[in-house]
Design a protein around this motif. Structure first.
Motif, PDB file in Angstrom:
ATOM      1  N   ASP A 473       4.272   8.245   0.092  1.00 21.01           N
ATOM      2  CA  ASP A 473       4.135   7.127  -0.440  1.00 21.01           C
ATOM      3  C   ASP A 473       3.043   6.326  -0.262  1.00 21.01           C
ATOM      4  OD1 ASP A 473       5.248   6.317   1.652  1.00 21.01           O
ATOM      5  OD2 ASP A 473       6.582   5.041   0.770  1.00 21.01           O
ATOM      6  N   LEU A 474       2.134   6.846   0.781  1.00 23.25           N
ATOM      7  CA  LEU A 474       1.087   6.073   1.413  1.00 23.25           C
ATOM      8  C   LEU A 474      -0.240   6.375   0.719  1.00 23.25           C
ATOM      9  CD1 LEU A 474      -0.183   4.194   3.774  1.00 23.25           C
ATOM     10  CD2 LEU A 474      -0.434   6.482   5.143  1.00 23.25           C
ATOM     11  N   LEU A 475      -1.096   5.368   0.581  1.00 26.32           N
ATOM     12  CA  LEU A 475      -2.366   5.930   0.053  1.00 26.32           C
ATOM     13  C   LEU A 475      -3.307   4.905   0.861  1.00 26.32           C
ATOM     14  CD1 LEU A 475      -4.032   6.946  -2.032  1.00 26.32           C
ATOM     15  CD2 LEU A 475      -3.762   4.774  -3.462  1.00 26.32           C
ATOM     16  N   VAL A 476      -4.254   5.972   1.648  1.00 33.01           N
ATOM     17  CA  VAL A 476      -5.334   5.476   2.333  1.00 33.01           C
ATOM     18  C   VAL A 476      -6.414   4.980   1.502  1.00 33.01           C
ATOM     19  CG1 VAL A 476      -6.561   5.905   4.191  1.00 33.01           C
ATOM     20  CG2 VAL A 476      -4.442   6.705   4.408  1.00 33.01           C
ATOM     21  N   THR A 489      -7.327   1.123   5.847  1.00 33.97           N
ATOM     22  CA  THR A 489      -6.635   0.303   4.659  1.00 33.97           C
ATOM     23  C   THR A 489      -5.712   1.038   3.831  1.00 33.97           C
ATOM     24  OG1 THR A 489      -9.006  -1.161   4.784  1.00 33.97           O
ATOM     25  CG2 THR A 489      -7.430  -1.079   2.786  1.00 33.97           C
ATOM     26  N   CYS A 490      -4.581   0.391   3.828  1.00 35.58           N
ATOM     27  CA  CYS A 490      -3.407   1.238   3.283  1.00 35.58           C
ATOM     28  C   CYS A 490      -2.816   0.536   1.935  1.00 35.58           C
ATOM     29  CB  CYS A 490      -2.540   1.569   4.158  1.00 35.58           C
ATOM     30  SG  CYS A 490      -3.104   2.570   5.707  1.00 35.58           S
ATOM     31  N   GLN A 491      -2.138   1.312   1.120  1.00 40.97           N
ATOM     32  CA  GLN A 491      -1.420   0.995   0.048  1.00 40.97           C
ATOM     33  C   GLN A 491      -0.173   1.461  -0.015  1.00 40.97           C
ATOM     34  OE1 GLN A 491      -2.480   1.541  -4.220  1.00 40.97           O
ATOM     35  NE2 GLN A 491      -3.423  -0.270  -3.890  1.00 40.97           N
ATOM     36  N   CYS A 492       0.879   0.644  -0.208  1.00 35.95           N
ATOM     37  CA  CYS A 492       2.346   1.370  -0.651  1.00 35.95           C
ATOM     38  C   CYS A 492       3.050   0.600  -1.830  1.00 35.95           C
ATOM     39  CB  CYS A 492       3.087   1.042   0.719  1.00 35.95           C
ATOM     40  SG  CYS A 492       2.870   2.308   1.921  1.00 35.95           S
ATOM     41  N   GLN A 493       4.113   1.092  -2.382  1.00 34.79           N
ATOM     42  CA  GLN A 493       4.525   0.576  -3.519  1.00 34.79           C
ATOM     43  C   GLN A 493       5.296  -0.889  -3.118  1.00 34.79           C
ATOM     44  OE1 GLN A 493       4.142   1.781  -6.867  1.00 34.79           O
ATOM     45  NE2 GLN A 493       2.749   3.358  -5.968  1.00 34.79           N
ATOM     46  N   ASP A 494       5.953  -0.619  -2.085  1.00 30.93           N
ATOM     47  CA  ASP A 494       6.733  -1.879  -1.874  1.00 30.93           C
ATOM     48  C   ASP A 494       6.844  -2.131  -0.166  1.00 30.93           C
ATOM     49  OD1 ASP A 494       8.442   0.067  -0.444  1.00 30.93           O
ATOM     50  OD2 ASP A 494       9.640   0.202  -2.604  1.00 30.93           O
ATOM     51  N   LEU A 495       7.410  -3.093   0.148  1.00 30.42           N
ATOM     52  CA  LEU A 495       7.515  -3.417   1.511  1.00 30.42           C
ATOM     53  C   LEU A 495       8.216  -2.521   2.164  1.00 30.42           C
ATOM     54  CD1 LEU A 495       8.026  -7.286   1.553  1.00 30.42           C
ATOM     55  CD2 LEU A 495       5.970  -6.248   2.081  1.00 30.42           C
ATOM     56  N   ASP A 496       9.427  -1.696   1.760  1.00 32.46           N
ATOM     57  CA  ASP A 496       9.891  -0.779   2.469  1.00 32.46           C
ATOM     58  C   ASP A 496       9.128   0.324   2.758  1.00 32.46           C
ATOM     59  OD1 ASP A 496      12.496  -2.135   2.543  1.00 32.46           O
ATOM     60  OD2 ASP A 496      13.065  -1.246   0.594  1.00 32.46           O
ATOM     61  N   GLY A 497       8.140   0.657   1.747  1.00 36.88           N
ATOM     62  CA  GLY A 497       7.120   1.596   2.134  1.00 36.88           C
ATOM     63  C   GLY A 497       6.307   1.159   3.420  1.00 36.88           C
ATOM     64  N   GLY A 529       0.356  -1.248 -14.638  1.00 36.50           N
ATOM     65  CA  GLY A 529       0.542  -2.771 -14.425  1.00 36.50           C
ATOM     66  C   GLY A 529       1.476  -2.993 -13.365  1.00 36.50           C
ATOM     67  N   GLU A 530       1.959  -1.934 -12.304  1.00 38.67           N
ATOM     68  CA  GLU A 530       2.823  -2.129 -11.229  1.00 38.67           C
ATOM     69  C   GLU A 530       2.308  -2.768 -10.199  1.00 38.67           C
ATOM     70  OE1 GLU A 530       4.095   1.757 -10.150  1.00 38.67           O
ATOM     71  OE2 GLU A 530       5.146   1.958 -11.928  1.00 38.67           O
ATOM     72  N   LYS A 531       3.131  -3.494  -9.341  1.00 39.28           N
ATOM     73  CA  LYS A 531       2.579  -4.220  -8.149  1.00 39.28           C
ATOM     74  C   LYS A 531       2.651  -3.193  -6.989  1.00 39.28           C
ATOM     75  CE  LYS A 531       4.888  -8.465  -9.532  1.00 39.28           C
ATOM     76  NZ  LYS A 531       5.924  -9.642  -9.237  1.00 39.28           N
ATOM     77  N   THR A 532       1.558  -3.612  -6.010  1.00 40.29           N
ATOM     78  CA  THR A 532       1.497  -2.680  -4.999  1.00 40.29           C
ATOM     79  C   THR A 532       1.288  -3.663  -3.738  1.00 40.29           C
ATOM     80  OG1 THR A 532      -0.912  -2.454  -5.102  1.00 40.29           O
ATOM     81  CG2 THR A 532       0.390  -0.838  -6.025  1.00 40.29           C
ATOM     82  N   GLU A 533       1.522  -3.029  -2.452  1.00 42.47           N
ATOM     83  CA  GLU A 533       1.517  -3.878  -1.112  1.00 42.47           C
ATOM     84  C   GLU A 533       0.150  -3.439  -0.309  1.00 42.47           C
ATOM     85  OE1 GLU A 533       3.197  -6.340  -0.068  1.00 42.47           O
ATOM     86  OE2 GLU A 533       4.697  -6.183  -1.568  1.00 42.47           O
ATOM     87  N   ASN A 534      -0.703  -4.101  -0.024  1.00 40.14           N
ATOM     88  CA  ASN A 534      -2.149  -3.657   0.552  1.00 40.14           C
ATOM     89  C   ASN A 534      -1.879  -4.072   2.115  1.00 40.14           C
ATOM     90  OD1 ASN A 534      -3.079  -2.333  -1.760  1.00 40.14           O
ATOM     91  ND2 ASN A 534      -3.828  -4.458  -2.574  1.00 40.14           N
TER      92      ASN A 534
END
Length: 580
Positions: A473-476, A489-497, A529-534
């Motif tokens: 679930d990690l996107l660099v 610089t990373c992006q995940c779907q939520d804080l758990d990720g 339109g989903e939210k992401t955690e950067n």
């Protein structure tokens, strides 16, 4: 080869000759006499060595004897003393020691200033029988014939000469560059020449010089006694000079006139008057022998430089009543001088080589024995020694020169050999230089390789590990790398990720997380339109061969050692608030 002369330095006239031993006597060869420079000789002592040496060397050159190197001296001096003693028969060293120890008894002088020498003149004899031989002596008494025998002792004639006189001849030899062979007394020299003459009876030999007369008495060739007088031919010559209106500088001229029968014109009465002291002294000496030793003089023989003064022989014979003859006119003695009146002057001078008593100073002899020669003070070859030294120096110079040349040639050859070897080794040098260049290049490449292989390897290890372990679930979004750090610089779907990603990164062996930024919520710009955690992760590349993260973090932000990761906790809390 040494050229040797015999020298008798008189106050008025000096004698020079060359002589060689001939049987028991001598043979007189080249000879000459010359006027002694005024004031240079006094009673046999050389008082002015420089002036006398100059005159002597000039006379030698004038007579073709300039290469003389050695001299025998015949000393005629009234300063010497003679004593006859009777001593036991001893070896030479023992006899010399005995004479030295009793010297003060023989001569009442300071013996430290004299040199002693001696000659054995025969056995002591005693009369054992005496009878008339049927003849009478000149007094009309019956002459007796005696029989003698040896007492077992020996008669020794001791001579004492002042060191001052002897050293004057050492000085002369130094100035004239002669080696001093021997110094003999004129009395001993004459005795040595006459002792083998077979002339029967008691004979009185009178050696007449300018300022002294020496009388030697022999009986059947055996020594009887000697007497000396400190006057001689000058008794006539000096008055003759004055009468002729001459000066002292004309002495030699006057001497030649008086001793040449064809030139002298002196009257008999005047001559006998002038010679009266000499004649009476000779007569008294003969009388002394008769009264003290009971011996009658059978004949008188004249010799010496002044023996032929006019009317001398006749005056002696007339006053003494004894037959008088010149030595060259007697059959038994004529061979000594080759029957020559001229050679009769030189008999004492020539005979000093027969059996010299050697009065040469001890210091000179010691120096000669120590050094072998005394350059500047008489050498065995006074002219040869400097020549030998010069030759040796030249030889040494030649040898050193040859050694230098040979050394130069040797070094030159060595240099040529070295240059040849260098030429032969040039390919090896080129190969060596190429090797050194290659080695330097290789070292540089190793450095580059090490540099290239160090941090690049770390990055490679990191990317290989992230590729293998990266959460699904990690996107660099972005990656920035340098030699020691990596920023993602990373992006995940939520804080758990986000929590899971951070936990996974902490388990990586190739990095060590040093910072994690606070996650921010953003809307996906896609159609969903989903939210992401950067968020941003900064990590340090791990050293080679070591694990960067020995610790692991739990999902609740607690590390394996029980500490709490504050950044994770804070991030989670903030995310939750934002979501609400």
């Amino acid at each position: 080869m040494a050229q040797v002369i015999n020298l008798q330095a008189g106050d008025r006239i000096s004698l020079v000759c060359r002589a060689t031993k001939k049987g028991n006597g001598v043979s007189i060869n080249e000879h000459f006499f010359f006027p002694t420079p005024i004031g240079t000789v006094s009673d046999g002592m050389i008082s002015e060595p420089d002036a006398y040496a100059k005159a002597l060397t000039q006379e030698l050159a004038n007579h073709g004897m300039k290469n003389v190197t050695e001299v025998n001296v015949c000393l005629a001096s009234g300063k010497t003393a003679t004593r006859e003693v009777v001593l036991p028969k001893l070896k030479d060293k023992q006899l010399a020691s005995l004479i030295k120890s009793n010297a003060d008894e023989y001569f009442p002088v300071d013996m430290s200033q004299y040199k002693l020498s001696y000659t054995v003149i025969g056995d002591e004899e005693e009369v054992v029988a005496s009878k008339s031989d049927g003849t009478e002596d000149k007094d009309g008494k019956a002459a007796a014939k005696t029989t003698t025998r040896s007492t077992g002792k020996q008669r020794v004639l001791i001579k004492a000469a002042p060191k001052e006189v002897l050293n004057s001849y050492v000085s002369l030899s130094q100035k004239a560059l002669f080696h001093l062979r021997t110094i003999d007394s004129a009395q001993n020299a004459l005795y040595q020449a006459l002792k083998n003459v077979k002339l029967q009876g008691t004979v009185m030999y009178v050696d007449i010089g300018s300022v002294r007369m020496d009388c030697t008495f022999l009986k059947d060739g055996k020594f009887v006694m000697q007497r000396s007088f400190t006057y001689g031919g000058d008794e006539m010559i000096i008055p003759y000079i004055e009468r002729q209106g001459m000066t002292e500088e004309n002495y030699f001229e006057a001497f030649l006139e008086l001793t040449n029968p064809e030139k002298n014109s002196i009257e008999k009465d005047l001559a006998e008057d002038l010679l009266s002291r000499c004649v009476s002294s000779i007569t008294r000496a003969a009388d002394y022998l008769r009264t003290t030793k009971n011996m009658q003089v059978d004949g008188i023989v004249l010799l010496g430089t002044c023996a032929h003064l006019p009317f001398l022989r006749e005056a002696i014979q007339e006053q003494s009543g004894i037959d008088v003859a010149f030595i060259e006119n007697i059959k038994e003695t004529a061979p000594l001088v080759n029957g020559s009146a001229d050679l009769a002057r030189y008999l004492s001078c020539a005979s000093c080589i027969i059996d010299s008593i050697n009065l040469t100073p001890d210091a000179y002899l010691a120096n000669k024995a120590k050094k072998g020669f005394t350059f500047g003070g008489g050498t065995s070859d006074s002219f040869m020694v400097p020549i030998i030294i010069a030759v040796v120096l030249v030889a040494v110079g030649v040898v050193l020169g040859l050694m230098s040349v040979l050394g130069y040639l040797s070094k030159k050859q060595e240099l040529a050999n070295i240059q040849t070897e260098m030429e032969q080794l040039k390919p090896a040098k080129d190969a060596y230089d190429a090797y050194i260049s290659y080695q330097q290049d290789s070292d540089s490449l190793d450095v580059i390789k090490n540099d290239a292989g160090g941090n690049n390897k770390k990055l490679r290890d990191f990317f290989e590990e992230i590729e293998a372990k990266m959460p699904s679930d990690l996107l660099v979004m972005d990656a920035q790398c340098n030699a020691s750090t990596v920023t993602l610089t990373c992006q995940c779907q939520d804080l758990d990720g986000v929590a899971n990603v951070i936990s996974d990164f902490r388990k990586f062996e190739s990095i060590e997380i040093t910072n994690v930024s606070v996650p921010t919520i953003s809307l996906d710009k896609s159609e969903t339109g989903e939210k992401t955690e950067n968020f941003t992760i900064t990590a340090t590349l791990a050293p080679d061969g070591s694990a960067a993260n020995p610790q692991t973090a739990s999902s609740d932000g607690t590390t394996s050692d029980g500490t709490t990761d504050s950044s994770t906790t804070d991030t989670t809390t903030e995310s939750d608030s934002s979501a609400q």
